[in-house]
Design a protein around this motif. Sequence first.
Motif, PDB file in Angstrom:
ATOM      1  N   LEU A 185       0.831  -1.207   0.000  1.00 28.49           N
ATOM      2  CA  LEU A 185       0.000   0.000   0.000  1.00 28.49           C
ATOM      3  C   LEU A 185       0.868   1.261   0.000  1.00 28.49           C
ATOM      4  CD1 LEU A 185      -3.039  -0.438   2.421  1.00 28.49           C
ATOM      5  CD2 LEU A 185      -3.099   0.022  -0.020  1.00 28.49           C
ATOM      6  N   LEU A 186       1.879   1.283   0.856  1.00 28.79           N
ATOM      7  CA  LEU A 186       2.742   2.452   0.931  1.00 28.79           C
ATOM      8  C   LEU A 186       3.538   2.642  -0.359  1.00 28.79           C
ATOM      9  CD1 LEU A 186       4.044   2.178   4.601  1.00 28.79           C
ATOM     10  CD2 LEU A 186       2.374   3.785   3.681  1.00 28.79           C
ATOM     11  N   ARG A 187       3.901   1.542  -0.992  1.00 32.32           N
ATOM     12  CA  ARG A 187       4.629   1.619  -2.270  1.00 32.32           C
ATOM     13  C   ARG A 187       3.719   2.197  -3.357  1.00 32.32           C
ATOM     14  NH1 ARG A 187       6.992  -2.918  -1.706  1.00 32.32           N
ATOM     15  NH2 ARG A 187       5.291  -4.139  -2.566  1.00 32.32           N
ATOM     16  N   GLN A 188       2.461   1.739  -3.395  1.00 34.10           N
ATOM     17  CA  GLN A 188       1.520   2.239  -4.398  1.00 34.10           C
ATOM     18  C   GLN A 188       1.173   3.708  -4.155  1.00 34.10           C
ATOM     19  OE1 GLN A 188      -1.884  -0.240  -5.464  1.00 34.10           O
ATOM     20  NE2 GLN A 188      -0.993  -1.938  -4.326  1.00 34.10           N
ATOM     21  N   GLN A 189       1.100   4.099  -2.888  1.00 35.15           N
ATOM     22  CA  GLN A 189       0.724   5.471  -2.552  1.00 35.15           C
ATOM     23  C   GLN A 189       1.669   6.489  -3.177  1.00 35.15           C
ATOM     24  OE1 GLN A 189       2.816   7.185   0.146  1.00 35.15           O
ATOM     25  NE2 GLN A 189       1.909   9.001  -0.787  1.00 35.15           N
ATOM     26  N   GLY A 190       2.925   6.103  -3.336  1.00 31.81           N
ATOM     27  CA  GLY A 190       3.908   7.015  -3.883  1.00 31.81           C
ATOM     28  C   GLY A 190       3.827   7.211  -5.385  1.00 31.81           C
ATOM     29  N   ARG A 191       2.969   6.447  -6.068  1.00 35.46           N
ATOM     30  CA  ARG A 191       2.862   6.565  -7.526  1.00 35.46           C
ATOM     31  C   ARG A 191       1.819   7.619  -7.911  1.00 35.46           C
ATOM     32  NH1 ARG A 191       2.070   0.594  -9.804  1.00 35.46           N
ATOM     33  NH2 ARG A 191       1.981   1.780 -11.752  1.00 35.46           N
TER      34      ARG A 191
ATOM     35  N   ASN B 102      -5.330   6.408  -6.225  1.00 35.69           N
ATOM     36  CA  ASN B 102      -6.502   6.789  -5.440  1.00 35.69           C
ATOM     37  C   ASN B 102      -6.477   6.031  -4.112  1.00 35.69           C
ATOM     38  OD1 ASN B 102      -8.989   7.454  -4.386  1.00 35.69           O
ATOM     39  ND2 ASN B 102     -10.153   6.139  -5.782  1.00 35.69           N
ATOM     40  N   GLY B 103      -6.258   6.761  -3.028  1.00 36.46           N
ATOM     41  CA  GLY B 103      -6.171   6.110  -1.725  1.00 36.46           C
ATOM     42  C   GLY B 103      -7.500   5.889  -1.047  1.00 36.46           C
TER      43      GLY B 103
END
Length: 226
Positions: A177-183, A187-188
Amino acid sequence: MTLSTSHRPPLVEEVTAKLRELIHSGEWPLQQRIPAEPELMAALGVSRGTLREAVKALAHSGMLEVRRGDGTYVRATSEISGAARRMYRDHSQVHILEVRVGLDTQAARLAARHATDDDVAAMRALLATRRDAWLAGDFSAWAQADWDFHVFVAQASGNPLLHELYISFGAVFHADLLRQQGRAGFNGLPHEGHDELADAIAAHDEAAAVDSVQRNLNSCAEWIQQ
């Protein structure tokens, strides 16, 4: 008839069981360091050798991690979670997500069947925490609340084995989740698999709960493969 001492389990097994219960009960939380050897030896009334054998057994199962010069940390709440945690390191995000599809859809279906009003209220509270954390830019708290919501759905399923298996995804899911958040463009706060899922569970609509989960995980799969 009095049982002889030969019928008692070996001392190392007794100590291992005591340490396992301290972890499983949450008295020793995940990711936290357990008490130092002298403290445990005094509390349990055992020798250093016996204590180390018990710790070694739980480290081998994946529940504990011994860091030389730093101490011993809790890494999983059960042998199942510990073994799964080691296995996930050897598999891709896609493979892990494909396994989650099965667990998530079954958890959603059973939660829609068994969840109480209190369960639904707890889910909505976690979603509110998730939303507030995202809007505040506290992405670690956002990821934790997101995961806690999914774990609570699994718990509300009423199937303790499914719940335990689901928990084993924790470290992998949180890091992803944290890795995807940086892209860019991520949409969180998707409604699928979250707000819509809570609504379906509240309505005891199993089909809608499963549909919401599947749409959310399909979106996750597309995002991972970009």
